[in-house]
Write a protein that holds these residues in place. Structure first.
Motif, PDB file in Angstrom:
ATOM      1  N   PHE A  31      46.750  37.558  30.511  1.00  0.00           N
ATOM      2  CA  PHE A  31      46.379  38.908  30.944  1.00  0.00           C
ATOM      3  C   PHE A  31      45.989  38.910  32.416  1.00  0.00           C
ATOM      4  CE2 PHE A  31      45.361  39.035  26.328  1.00  0.00           C
ATOM      5  CZ  PHE A  31      46.202  40.073  25.975  1.00  0.00           C
ATOM      6  N   GLU A  35      36.863  41.838  35.771  1.00  0.00           N
ATOM      7  CA  GLU A  35      35.603  41.510  36.446  1.00  0.00           C
ATOM      8  C   GLU A  35      34.458  42.229  35.763  1.00  0.00           C
ATOM      9  OE1 GLU A  35      35.976  42.530  40.557  1.00  0.00           O
ATOM     10  OE2 GLU A  35      37.528  41.015  40.923  1.00  0.00           O
ATOM     11  N   ASN A  36      33.260  41.726  36.032  1.00  0.00           N
ATOM     12  CA  ASN A  36      32.037  42.365  35.530  1.00  0.00           C
ATOM     13  C   ASN A  36      32.092  42.596  34.023  1.00  0.00           C
ATOM     14  OD1 ASN A  36      31.085  42.591  38.236  1.00  0.00           O
ATOM     15  ND2 ASN A  36      32.375  44.402  38.483  1.00  0.00           N
ATOM     16  N   ARG A  38      30.776  42.546  30.496  1.00  0.00           N
ATOM     17  CA  ARG A  38      29.446  42.472  29.886  1.00  0.00           C
ATOM     18  C   ARG A  38      29.608  42.810  28.413  1.00  0.00           C
ATOM     19  NH1 ARG A  38      25.839  40.085  32.979  1.00  0.00           N
ATOM     20  NH2 ARG A  38      24.065  41.473  32.656  1.00  0.00           N
ATOM     21  N   GLY A  40      27.725  43.791  24.983  1.00  0.00           N
ATOM     22  CA  GLY A  40      26.482  44.301  24.434  1.00  0.00           C
ATOM     23  C   GLY A  40      26.657  44.650  22.975  1.00  0.00           C
ATOM     24  N   ARG A  41      25.741  45.459  22.476  1.00  0.00           N
ATOM     25  CA  ARG A  41      25.813  45.870  21.076  1.00  0.00           C
ATOM     26  C   ARG A  41      25.904  47.386  20.977  1.00  0.00           C
ATOM     27  NH1 ARG A  41      20.899  44.161  19.279  1.00  0.00           N
ATOM     28  NH2 ARG A  41      20.617  43.272  21.344  1.00  0.00           N
ATOM     29  N   LEU A  42      26.501  47.801  19.883  1.00  0.00           N
ATOM     30  CA  LEU A  42      26.670  49.221  19.592  1.00  0.00           C
ATOM     31  C   LEU A  42      26.015  49.469  18.239  1.00  0.00           C
ATOM     32  CD1 LEU A  42      28.234  51.994  19.875  1.00  0.00           C
ATOM     33  CD2 LEU A  42      30.064  50.855  18.616  1.00  0.00           C
TER      34      LEU A  42
ATOM     35  N   LEU B   7      34.325  50.169  22.351  1.00  0.00           N
ATOM     36  CA  LEU B   7      33.373  50.230  21.238  1.00  0.00           C
ATOM     37  C   LEU B   7      34.029  49.570  20.035  1.00  0.00           C
ATOM     38  CD1 LEU B   7      32.324  53.981  21.630  1.00  0.00           C
ATOM     39  CD2 LEU B   7      31.331  51.980  22.745  1.00  0.00           C
ATOM     40  N   ILE B   8      33.418  48.550  19.513  1.00  0.00           N
ATOM     41  CA  ILE B   8      33.973  47.805  18.384  1.00  0.00           C
ATOM     42  C   ILE B   8      33.034  47.982  17.195  1.00  0.00           C
ATOM     43  CG2 ILE B   8      34.680  45.518  17.555  1.00  0.00           C
ATOM     44  CD1 ILE B   8      35.008  44.754  20.556  1.00  0.00           C
ATOM     45  N   ARG B   9      33.604  48.453  16.081  1.00  0.00           N
ATOM     46  CA  ARG B   9      32.768  48.747  14.903  1.00  0.00           C
ATOM     47  C   ARG B   9      33.338  48.046  13.684  1.00  0.00           C
ATOM     48  NH1 ARG B   9      34.216  53.745  17.222  1.00  0.00           N
ATOM     49  NH2 ARG B   9      32.414  54.874  18.029  1.00  0.00           N
ATOM     50  N   GLY B  40      27.823  47.272  15.813  1.00  0.00           N
ATOM     51  CA  GLY B  40      29.073  46.795  16.380  1.00  0.00           C
ATOM     52  C   GLY B  40      28.834  46.164  17.735  1.00  0.00           C
ATOM     53  N   ARG B  41      29.912  46.062  18.496  1.00  0.00           N
ATOM     54  CA  ARG B  41      29.801  45.473  19.825  1.00  0.00           C
ATOM     55  C   ARG B  41      30.274  46.447  20.888  1.00  0.00           C
ATOM     56  NH1 ARG B  41      33.417  41.295  19.344  1.00  0.00           N
ATOM     57  NH2 ARG B  41      33.615  41.961  17.173  1.00  0.00           N
ATOM     58  N   LEU B  42      29.720  46.251  22.066  1.00  0.00           N
ATOM     59  CA  LEU B  42      30.049  47.082  23.221  1.00  0.00           C
ATOM     60  C   LEU B  42      30.542  46.142  24.307  1.00  0.00           C
ATOM     61  CD1 LEU B  42      29.681  49.719  24.986  1.00  0.00           C
ATOM     62  CD2 LEU B  42      27.395  48.839  25.484  1.00  0.00           C
ATOM     63  N   VAL B  43      31.766  46.363  24.765  1.00  0.00           N
ATOM     64  CA  VAL B  43      32.304  45.531  25.844  1.00  0.00           C
ATOM     65  C   VAL B  43      32.584  46.443  27.027  1.00  0.00           C
ATOM     66  CG1 VAL B  43      34.122  43.926  26.542  1.00  0.00           C
ATOM     67  CG2 VAL B  43      33.367  43.989  24.151  1.00  0.00           C
ATOM     68  N   GLU B  44      32.032  46.120  28.173  1.00  0.00           N
ATOM     69  CA  GLU B  44      32.309  46.882  29.386  1.00  0.00           C
ATOM     70  C   GLU B  44      32.905  45.939  30.407  1.00  0.00           C
ATOM     71  OE1 GLU B  44      29.295  50.581  29.278  1.00  0.00           O
ATOM     72  OE2 GLU B  44      28.366  48.668  29.779  1.00  0.00           O
ATOM     73  N   LEU B  45      33.945  46.402  31.082  1.00  0.00           N
ATOM     74  CA  LEU B  45      34.608  45.523  32.045  1.00  0.00           C
ATOM     75  C   LEU B  45      35.435  46.330  33.038  1.00  0.00           C
ATOM     76  CD1 LEU B  45      37.503  43.689  30.119  1.00  0.00           C
ATOM     77  CD2 LEU B  45      36.538  45.867  29.495  1.00  0.00           C
ATOM     78  N   ALA B  55      46.031  45.289  23.845  1.00  0.00           N
ATOM     79  CA  ALA B  55      46.407  43.917  23.507  1.00  0.00           C
ATOM     80  C   ALA B  55      45.218  42.967  23.655  1.00  0.00           C
ATOM     81  CB  ALA B  55      47.566  43.464  24.397  1.00  0.00           C
ATOM     82  N   ILE B  56      44.375  43.211  24.659  1.00  0.00           N
ATOM     83  CA  ILE B  56      43.187  42.368  24.852  1.00  0.00           C
ATOM     84  C   ILE B  56      42.251  42.498  23.648  1.00  0.00           C
ATOM     85  CG2 ILE B  56      41.071  42.144  26.232  1.00  0.00           C
ATOM     86  CD1 ILE B  56      42.779  42.818  28.718  1.00  0.00           C
ATOM     87  N   LYS B  59      43.839  40.670  20.613  1.00  0.00           N
ATOM     88  CA  LYS B  59      43.949  39.214  20.690  1.00  0.00           C
ATOM     89  C   LYS B  59      42.638  38.507  20.951  1.00  0.00           C
ATOM     90  CE  LYS B  59      48.749  38.992  22.086  1.00  0.00           C
ATOM     91  NZ  LYS B  59      49.692  38.697  23.153  1.00  0.00           N
ATOM     92  N   LEU B  60      41.685  39.213  21.590  1.00  0.00           N
ATOM     93  CA  LEU B  60      40.491  38.486  22.040  1.00  0.00           C
ATOM     94  C   LEU B  60      39.183  39.136  21.620  1.00  0.00           C
ATOM     95  CD1 LEU B  60      39.398  36.159  23.807  1.00  0.00           C
ATOM     96  CD2 LEU B  60      39.478  37.713  25.753  1.00  0.00           C
ATOM     97  N   LEU B  61      39.074  40.455  21.783  1.00  0.00           N
ATOM     98  CA  LEU B  61      37.746  41.062  21.663  1.00  0.00           C
ATOM     99  C   LEU B  61      37.382  41.476  20.247  1.00  0.00           C
ATOM    100  CD1 LEU B  61      37.733  43.243  24.884  1.00  0.00           C
ATOM    101  CD2 LEU B  61      36.765  40.980  24.558  1.00  0.00           C
ATOM    102  N   GLU B  70      37.592  51.299  19.903  1.00  0.00           N
ATOM    103  CA  GLU B  70      37.854  52.545  20.632  1.00  0.00           C
ATOM    104  C   GLU B  70      37.774  52.213  22.112  1.00  0.00           C
ATOM    105  OE1 GLU B  70      35.042  55.572  19.491  1.00  0.00           O
ATOM    106  OE2 GLU B  70      35.438  56.760  21.286  1.00  0.00           O
TER     107      GLU B  70
END
Lengths: 75, 75
Positions: A31, A35-36, A38, A40-42, B7-9, B40-45, B55-56, B59-61, B70
């Motif tokens: 891929f 960057e950046n 992070r 967290g949790r939801l 947002l991953i639930r 759930g999980r929160l991914v920010e990037l 796809a990310i 395959k990964l998150l 979402e």
């Protein structure tokens, strides 16, 4: 019952090893770089009393020393 | 780089033991009861190519077998 969503993030400046791992994994999986990152949790829940959410975050859901949280309550 | 939030639930019907634990803890801590607690999980990037995000996630998150995700990309 009002529906609420709570976004919990590592505070700025706090090391996020999961985020670093994702950042390093992306190019290895073919891929484009990111960057950046992070992680967290939801938390989503229906609460009887939405005014309690801040206290619930401080006491149970988040660690205020290392995490920030954002509360969103649906109208 | 566009900023994205994912947002991953846990999927509906998948047991969420963390959510159950929170639901049980709230009355014990003196809070009003809550229902349908899901953690759930929160991914920010910041990503170079936002079209890769699905796809990310696959395959990964996220684990598509047990999790829904979402993707929200900032304009």
């Amino acid at each position: 019952m009002p529906h609420a969503r709570i976004l919990i993030r590592p505070k700025a400046g706090i090391l996020d090893p999961q985020g670093v791992a994702v950042e390093q994994a992306l190019p290895q999986l073919g891929f484009q770089p990111a960057e950046n990152v992070r992680i967290g949790r939801l938390v989503e829940l229906d609460v009887a009393d939405a005014t309690e959410l801040e206290a619930i975050c401080d006491k149970l859901l988040a660690n205020p020393l290392i995490e920030d949280y954002e509360i969103q309550v649906d109208a």
